[in-house]
Design a protein around this motif. Structure first.
Motif, short mmCIF file in Angstrom:
data_model
loop_
_atom_site.label_atom_id
_atom_site.label_comp_id
_atom_site.label_asym_id
_atom_site.label_seq_id
_atom_site.Cartn_x
_atom_site.Cartn_y
_atom_site.Cartn_z
N GLU A 201 22.77 -2.67 -13.06
CA GLU A 201 23.80 -2.77 -14.10
C GLU A 201 24.46 -4.15 -14.09
O GLU A 201 24.89 -4.65 -15.13
CB GLU A 201 24.88 -1.70 -13.87
N GLU A 202 24.52 -4.78 -12.90
CA GLU A 202 25.20 -6.07 -12.77
C GLU A 202 24.26 -7.25 -12.94
O GLU A 202 24.68 -8.42 -12.84
CB GLU A 202 25.88 -6.17 -11.41
N ALA A 203 22.97 -7.02 -13.18
CA ALA A 203 22.02 -8.12 -13.32
C ALA A 203 22.39 -8.99 -14.52
O ALA A 203 22.76 -8.49 -15.58
CB ALA A 203 20.60 -7.57 -13.49
N ALA A 204 22.30 -10.29 -14.33
CA ALA A 204 22.68 -11.22 -15.39
C ALA A 204 21.73 -11.08 -16.57
O ALA A 204 20.50 -11.04 -16.39
CB ALA A 204 22.66 -12.65 -14.88
N PRO A 205 22.25 -11.00 -17.80
CA PRO A 205 21.36 -10.92 -18.97
C PRO A 205 20.77 -12.28 -19.30
O PRO A 205 21.23 -13.32 -18.82
CB PRO A 205 22.31 -10.45 -20.08
N GLY A 206 19.72 -12.26 -20.12
CA GLY A 206 19.06 -13.48 -20.54
C GLY A 206 17.60 -13.52 -20.13
O GLY A 206 17.00 -12.50 -19.78
N ALA A 207 17.02 -14.73 -20.18
CA ALA A 207 15.61 -14.90 -19.81
C ALA A 207 15.48 -14.83 -18.29
O ALA A 207 16.11 -15.61 -17.56
CB ALA A 207 15.09 -16.24 -20.33
N ARG A 208 14.67 -13.89 -17.81
CA ARG A 208 14.48 -13.69 -16.37
C ARG A 208 12.98 -13.64 -16.08
O ARG A 208 12.13 -13.70 -16.99
CB ARG A 208 15.15 -12.40 -15.91
N THR A 209 12.64 -13.50 -14.80
CA THR A 209 11.24 -13.44 -14.38
C THR A 209 11.08 -12.38 -13.30
O THR A 209 11.88 -12.32 -12.36
CB THR A 209 10.76 -14.80 -13.83
N ILE A 210 10.06 -11.53 -13.45
CA ILE A 210 9.66 -10.61 -12.38
C ILE A 210 8.60 -11.33 -11.53
O ILE A 210 7.60 -11.83 -12.07
CB ILE A 210 9.09 -9.30 -12.94
N VAL A 211 8.83 -11.41 -10.23
CA VAL A 211 7.89 -12.07 -9.32
C VAL A 211 7.32 -11.02 -8.36
O VAL A 211 8.08 -10.31 -7.69
CB VAL A 211 8.58 -13.20 -8.53
N VAL A 212 5.99 -10.92 -8.35
CA VAL A 212 5.30 -10.00 -7.44
C VAL A 212 4.59 -10.83 -6.38
O VAL A 212 3.83 -11.76 -6.71
CB VAL A 212 4.29 -9.11 -8.21
#
Length: 439
Positions: A244-255
């Motif tokens: 819920e607290e994650a910053a909005p906007g362009a993000r990246t999932i890294v595996v």
């Protein structure tokens, strides 16, 4: 009331991919293209029309799992439906992905500039997008929905949907390659759940993190309920919840698995508030609310009156007091201030005088006020019947203060006039001036 007029924006409904959006670069073979006819039904505002498009879909003939490849769809011109010249337009849409891999991929055409004359055909041209390949086998591509945001002085969206599911026009032969990862959906709100898929990994565990748009700054607390692993076939499956607290906007999932790290783009939006009002007890996907704003600008307090003069009935002297009667010209008051302050319309009268210099006192004229409030207007009160004066103002009509309520609207005012003419009055034409003041 002074009226204020508002402009429609239309806003385009952007079509986004339901499948993966990925970052790695591709190393693919020369392109394979196929052309077909797609029968679209399009709508602009309440008007529907047919668009029988010739579409050519182009994609690499072959590639490897984990590659991000460029796909293209070239559309024939859209029929002219705009009654005004189109100054500029942008196109977005999607291609359906089927076969070894399923989902869709977003495609778009950069903004194009006209002008296109009224009812002229609108060139669409070549829409491109990026597709990350996650599964070996034949991956097929077919045209899907299309949206054109046109500017013809005001923006309007033309939404086009195939009347029936088009068949594939291009295919990619995907071979096993290095590890790849995709995320669905590509845009998710805070607190939403995502799924991860991929292929070409070593069997075993993987680490998953949500990072900034560059894939560098990662916060462990931005993901919760993380579950991801690779099966014996090298396929990655997993899921996680955006905090819920994650910053909005362009993000990246890294595996990450050992020394191997792959990333995929993800857009995080602010969480939609829970349904309220009439939607409070209905499923989120079946009821929605839109907040509608209105600006009301206050106007003036004004009066106007019917043109012309007031002619009292003529009298003939006979040695006794005579009475002349008449009616005041109708006065209209408009209170468009939008506040709670009342108003008052008052009058003063000069003496009646003739060319010979004889006079009739102003106090000999009495009036009986009459006032009417227009539809939807607040209350109005007529003044008291009685004589007029050249110094003390008499009230024709008034609207009291609203005491917390809004005062305003359109009102009409008038009065019956009664002039007492003394027996000793010089013959002739008499004139007096009635001055009405609105405050």
């Amino acid at each position: 009331m002074r009226r204020t007029r508002t402009a429609l924006r239309g806003a385009a409904a952007a079509l986004t991919a339901a499948g993966a959006v990925t970052v790695p670069l591709a190393a693919a073979t020369p392109a394979h293209a196929g052309t077909g006819q797609v029968a679209y039904q399009c709508q602009i505002f309440g008007t529907k029309f047919d668009y029988n498009a010739t579409v050519t879909v182009t994609a690499p003939a072959s590639a490897k799992v984990g590659d991000e490849v460029t796909v293209e769809a070239d559309f024939s011109d859209l029929p002219g439906v705009a009654p005004l010249p189109v100054n500029k337009w942008t196109t977005s849409g999607s291609l359906t992905v089927s076969g070894a891999q399923s989902g869709s991929v977003s495609i778009a055409v950069p903004e194009r500039v006209g002008p296109i004359p009224a009812y002229g055909a609108v060139p669409i041209g070549k829409a491109t997008g990026k597709l990350t390949l996650t599964t070996p086998g034949e991956v097929k591509l077919a045209p899907a929905a299309l949206s054109i945001l046109a500017d013809a002085g005001a923006q309007a969206t033309i939404a086009c949907t195939p009347k029936s599911a088009p068949g594939p026009l291009a295919a990619i032969d995907v071979a096993t390659g290095g590890p790849g990862v995709s995320v669905a959906p590509g845009t998710i709100h805070q607190g939403g759940a995502i799924t991860l898929t991929g292929a070409g990994w070593e069997p075993g565990a993987v680490d998953v993190a949500l990072c900034d748009s560059n894939g560098t700054e990662c916060k462990a607390e931005d993901l919760t309920d993380v579950s991801a692993s690779v099966g014996a076939d090298g396929k990655l499956t997993g899921s996680a919840t955006i905090a819920e607290e994650a910053a909005p906007g362009a993000r990246t999932i890294v595996v990450t698995q050992g020394a191997v790290s792959k990333s995929v783009a993800l857009t995080v939006t602010e969480k939609t508030p829970p349904p309220t009002g009439q939607c409070a007890d209905k499923p989120v996907g079946q009821c929605g609310e839109q907040k509608i704003n209105l600006t009301v600008n206050g106007g003036p307090l004004t009066m106007s009156q019917q043109p012309g003069e007031v002619d009292l009935t003529p009298i003939t002297l006979n040695g006794t007091e005579q009475t002349a009667t008449g009616d005041l010209r109708q006065v209209e008051v408009v209170d468009a201030r939008g506040g709670s302050t009342g108003w008052s319309l008052t009058g003063t009268l000069t003496d009646f005088s003739s060319a010979a210099g004889t006079k009739i006192s102003a106090g000999n004229l009495s009036w009986t006020p009459a006032c009417t409030a227009g539809p939807g207007a607040s209350a109005v009160t007529p003044g008291s019947a009685g004589p007029l004066d050249d110094t003390t103002a008499a009230t024709l009509c008034s609207a009291p203060d609203g005491a917390g309520q809004i005062v305003g609207g359109t009102y009409t005012a008038g009065a019956a006039l009664n002039l007492k003419v003394p027996p000793a009055t010089g013959a002739g034409q008499y004139t007096a001036i009635l001055t009405l003041t609105l405050s």
